[in-house]
Design an enzyme around this catalytic site. Structure first.
Site, PDB file in Angstrom:
ATOM      1  N   HIS A   4       0.843  -1.185   0.000  1.00 42.16           N
ATOM      2  CA  HIS A   4       0.000   0.000   0.000  1.00 42.16           C
ATOM      3  C   HIS A   4       0.873   1.227   0.000  1.00 42.16           C
ATOM      4  CE1 HIS A   4      -3.241   2.760   0.935  1.00 42.16           C
ATOM      5  NE2 HIS A   4      -4.045   1.804   0.534  1.00 42.16           N
TER       6      HIS A   4
ATOM      7  N   ASP B 124      -8.124  -5.014  -0.238  1.00 41.35           N
ATOM      8  CA  ASP B 124      -8.612  -5.716  -1.425  1.00 41.35           C
ATOM      9  C   ASP B 124      -8.268  -7.194  -1.441  1.00 41.35           C
ATOM     10  OD1 ASP B 124      -9.914  -3.610  -2.571  1.00 41.35           O
ATOM     11  OD2 ASP B 124      -8.092  -2.813  -3.457  1.00 41.35           O
TER      12      ASP B 124
HETATM   13  N1  CMC Z   1       4.171  -7.518  -5.099  1.00 39.26           N
HETATM   14  C1  CMC Z   1       5.518  -7.540  -5.223  1.00 39.26           C
HETATM   15  N2  CMC Z   1       6.320  -6.487  -4.978  1.00 39.26           N
HETATM   16  C2  CMC Z   1       5.743  -5.344  -4.607  1.00 39.26           C
HETATM   17  C3  CMC Z   1       4.347  -5.236  -4.464  1.00 39.26           C
HETATM   18  C4  CMC Z   1       3.560  -6.373  -4.713  1.00 39.26           C
HETATM   19  N3  CMC Z   1       2.225  -6.306  -4.595  1.00 39.26           N
HETATM   20  N4  CMC Z   1       4.043  -3.967  -4.080  1.00 39.26           N
HETATM   21  C5  CMC Z   1       5.202  -3.316  -3.991  1.00 39.26           C
HETATM   22  N5  CMC Z   1       6.238  -4.138  -4.299  1.00 39.26           N
HETATM   23  C6  CMC Z   1       7.681  -3.821  -4.249  1.00 39.26           C
HETATM   24  C7  CMC Z   1       8.106  -2.971  -5.434  1.00 39.26           C
HETATM   25  O1  CMC Z   1       8.549  -3.784  -6.511  1.00 39.26           O
HETATM   26  C8  CMC Z   1       9.209  -2.143  -4.817  1.00 39.26           C
HETATM   27  O2  CMC Z   1      10.349  -2.955  -4.716  1.00 39.26           O
HETATM   28  P1  CMC Z   1      11.834  -2.289  -4.855  1.00 39.26           P
HETATM   29  O3  CMC Z   1      11.939  -1.317  -3.721  1.00 39.26           O
HETATM   30  O4  CMC Z   1      12.776  -3.446  -4.775  1.00 39.26           O
HETATM   31  O5  CMC Z   1      11.847  -1.606  -6.204  1.00 39.26           O
HETATM   32  C9  CMC Z   1       8.720  -1.884  -3.392  1.00 39.26           C
HETATM   33  O6  CMC Z   1       7.867  -3.006  -3.082  1.00 39.26           O
HETATM   34  C10 CMC Z   1       7.915  -0.579  -3.210  1.00 39.26           C
HETATM   35  O7  CMC Z   1       6.867  -0.588  -4.173  1.00 39.26           O
HETATM   36  P2  CMC Z   1       6.273   0.727  -4.875  1.00 39.26           P
HETATM   37  O8  CMC Z   1       5.688   0.338  -6.182  1.00 39.26           O
HETATM   38  O9  CMC Z   1       7.348   1.797  -4.876  1.00 39.26           O
HETATM   39  O10 CMC Z   1       5.183   1.180  -3.838  1.00 39.26           O
HETATM   40  P3  CMC Z   1       4.027   2.213  -4.137  1.00 39.26           P
HETATM   41  O11 CMC Z   1       3.731   2.865  -2.853  1.00 39.26           O
HETATM   42  O12 CMC Z   1       4.365   3.096  -5.301  1.00 39.26           O
HETATM   43  O13 CMC Z   1       2.824   1.268  -4.621  1.00 39.26           O
HETATM   44  C11 CMC Z   1       0.940  -0.180  -4.579  1.00 39.26           C
HETATM   45  C12 CMC Z   1       1.809   0.842  -3.799  1.00 39.26           C
HETATM   46  C13 CMC Z   1      -0.347  -0.447  -3.826  1.00 39.26           C
HETATM   47  C14 CMC Z   1       0.576   0.444  -5.954  1.00 39.26           C
HETATM   48  C15 CMC Z   1       1.768  -1.464  -4.787  1.00 39.26           C
HETATM   49  O14 CMC Z   1       2.114  -2.026  -3.525  1.00 39.26           O
HETATM   50  C16 CMC Z   1       1.038  -2.512  -5.630  1.00 39.26           C
HETATM   51  O15 CMC Z   1       1.141  -2.473  -6.866  1.00 39.26           O
HETATM   52  N6  CMC Z   1       0.260  -3.456  -4.989  1.00 39.26           N
HETATM   53  C17 CMC Z   1      -0.535  -4.414  -5.714  1.00 39.26           C
HETATM   54  C18 CMC Z   1      -1.822  -3.750  -6.162  1.00 39.26           C
HETATM   55  C19 CMC Z   1      -2.826  -3.578  -5.012  1.00 39.26           C
HETATM   56  O16 CMC Z   1      -3.058  -4.468  -4.235  1.00 39.26           O
HETATM   57  N7  CMC Z   1      -3.435  -2.361  -4.966  1.00 39.26           N
HETATM   58  C20 CMC Z   1      -4.492  -2.065  -4.009  1.00 39.26           C
HETATM   59  C21 CMC Z   1      -4.112  -1.044  -3.001  1.00 39.26           C
HETATM   60  S1  CMC Z   1      -5.344  -1.019  -1.663  1.00 39.26           S
HETATM   61  C22 CMC Z   1      -6.732  -0.299  -2.357  1.00 39.26           C
HETATM   62  C23 CMC Z   1      -6.620   1.158  -2.432  1.00 39.26           C
HETATM   63  O17 CMC Z   1      -6.605   1.817  -1.355  1.00 39.26           O
HETATM   64  O18 CMC Z   1      -6.564   1.672  -3.558  1.00 39.26           O
END
Ligand code: CMC
Length: 428
Positions: A307, A364
């Protein structure tokens, strides 16, 4: 605490005011930065940018706290109804008995949707994605209820648009569900409360009899409450920024629906079930998929994990996990994807990759399992998220207007070509 932050640029020191919120959140106010220094800030994805001051929702991602208008999400999910929470978010305080009766009464008077809207609704292919239908239908409400277009409307007129939207959204969502089955719509029964009426329009009968189980009503109330607001997320920020141009409420909320649709935001609940199904059909080897998620050369991510703001646990996920166990037990459902989900959760929570990056199951991860248990098809999940998020979007839009926030218009750092001479097409 110091009242200013000092910024030194080209040897000159600038004092920037510090702003502190009621929960001690601190910000450096850079509103005059460009005028004073010629610089802007660069913050892709707004990870460090407070776009507004807001009194609606507080969340602390490190501590796993979420409160609507000062009330903890745990209390609201346990004791309140979705309509009460909607009132709380939109008007700022919990309603008393008269206020909630009046709110319910007004909403029930507006649950019908103009019959002409059905004509173009019928034109959508039955297999088209429900979120595309929802976003179009919500925007179209502005054509059928044009009084909403006037940005100078009185407070009473705005309030009426809010009531109409809350009322008609539930009817529209039920239409979309019925279309996915090829079934005729069920008209609203205004003697029913908001959530029961919605469930009756989806799973009920066309007769006067109401056969919706209390367990289902309770689960739906909880799900909608848990999704009702989440401060300045992608869709709420979209609603505020569209509304900041004085755009009408229906069009602003329709834009919020589009922002919610993506699998990185509200579309994740659909993506979670699709992922669990895929793992099941692939033989159920959870480790293989966890390794894929960890592999930087693989674009696969574990849907429902991680998240942007929760870096400890998602408090909504805690409540919903319990609700999920309860409802499956009460309805006597034994869902094989649940076993995969449990294994995945176990492996991911103990794997250093997920632990180090603080990737916990989010709301989710579990909501899809409940929606599925209630009988909703996967593609409807994000539409249900939108129904829950509606009061939050309305509250954000209303606050933005009442605060008199200026039109949203970020700056950029241009990195394109410099001056180029136009070359005639015959010479290119
Ligand atoms: N699976 C594998 N790796 C992950 C995941 C995941 N679901 N989420 C983040 N990471 C890794 C990412 O690759 C990165 O690794 P590194 O530092 O080595 O490059 C690190 O964790 C940080 O990730 P980020 O993409 O910089 O984090 P963010 O804050 O930009 O993204 C997120 C947050 C929710 C978009 C992301 O965690 C994600 O894509 N999750 C899966 C989709 C999901 O479940 N979304 C629903 C969110 S809850 C509903 C809502 O409130 O909208």
């Amino acid at each position: 605490m110091s009242e200013t932050a000092q910024l030194i640029l080209d040897g000159i020191t600038y004092n920037l005011p510090i702003v502190e919120g009621t929960e001690n959140e601190k910000a450096i106010d850079i509103a005059k930065l460009r005028d004073q220094t010629g610089y802007v800030t660069l913050d892709s994805g707004f990870k460090n940018t407070g776009a507004t001051k807001s009194a609606i929702t507080f969340l602390d991602g490190e501590k796993g706290i979420l409160k609507y208008r000062g009330y903890g999400i745990e209390q609201l999910a346990e004791k309140s109804t979705f309509l009460e929470v909607a009132y709380l978010l939109i008007y700022g305080s919990l309603p008393n008995q008269t206020q909630i009766q009046d709110f319910q009464h007004q909403i029930s008077r507006h649950t019908l949707v103009h019959e002409d809207m059905k004509k173009f609704f019928d034109g959508f292919p039955s297999k088209s994605h429900p979120m595309g239908q929802l976003s179009s239908l919500v925007c179209s409400l502005s054509a059928f209820y044009p009084e909403s277009l006037d940005p100078q409307a009185t407070k009473e007129e705005f309030d009426l648009t809010i009531i109409k939207l809350l009322a008609k959204m539930a009817t529209i969502v039920s239409w979309i569900y019925k279309k996915s089955l090829g079934h005729p719509v069920i008209y609203p029964k205004n003697k029913l409360d908001y959530v029961t009426n919605f469930l009756n329009m989806t799973f009920g009968q066309r007769t006067e009899e109401v056969v919706i189980d209390d367990v289902v009503v309770d689960a739906m109330n909880k799900l909608l409450i848990l999704h009702a607001d989440h401060e300045q997320n992608c869709s709420a920020s979209t609603v505020r920024i569209v509304g900041s141009s004085d755009c009408n409420l229906y069009a602003s909320i329709s834009a919020g629906c589009s922002a919610l649709w993506g699998p990185l935001h509200g579309g994740a609940n659909q993506a979670v079930i699709e992922m669990l199904e895929k793992i099941k059909n692939d033989g159920g080897d959870v480790d293989k998929w966890v390794n894929k998620a960890k592999d930087k050369n693989d674009t696969f991510r574990l849907m429902g994990f991680g998240h942007r703001v929760y870096k400890n646990f998602d408090p909504r996920a805690k409540i919903i996990k319990k609700a999920c166990d309860d409802i499956l037990e009460k309805l006597g459902i034994n869902d094989p994807v649940l076993d995969i989900a449990k294994k995945l959760e176990e492996v991911a929570l103990s794997d250093p990759y997920f632990v180090e990056r603080k990737l916990y199951p989010n709301v989710d991860f579990y909501s899809g399992i409940i929606y599925r248990a209630l009988g909703f098809p996967t593609e409807m999940f994000t539409v249900l998220f939108a129904l829950g998020r509606l009061p939050g979007w309305i509250a954000q839009w209303k606050e933005m207007r009442e605060n008199g926030d200026p039109i949203g218009r970020p700056r950029q750092i241009y990195v394109g070509e410099n001056d180029r001479e136009y070359v005639d097409i015959s010479k290119r």
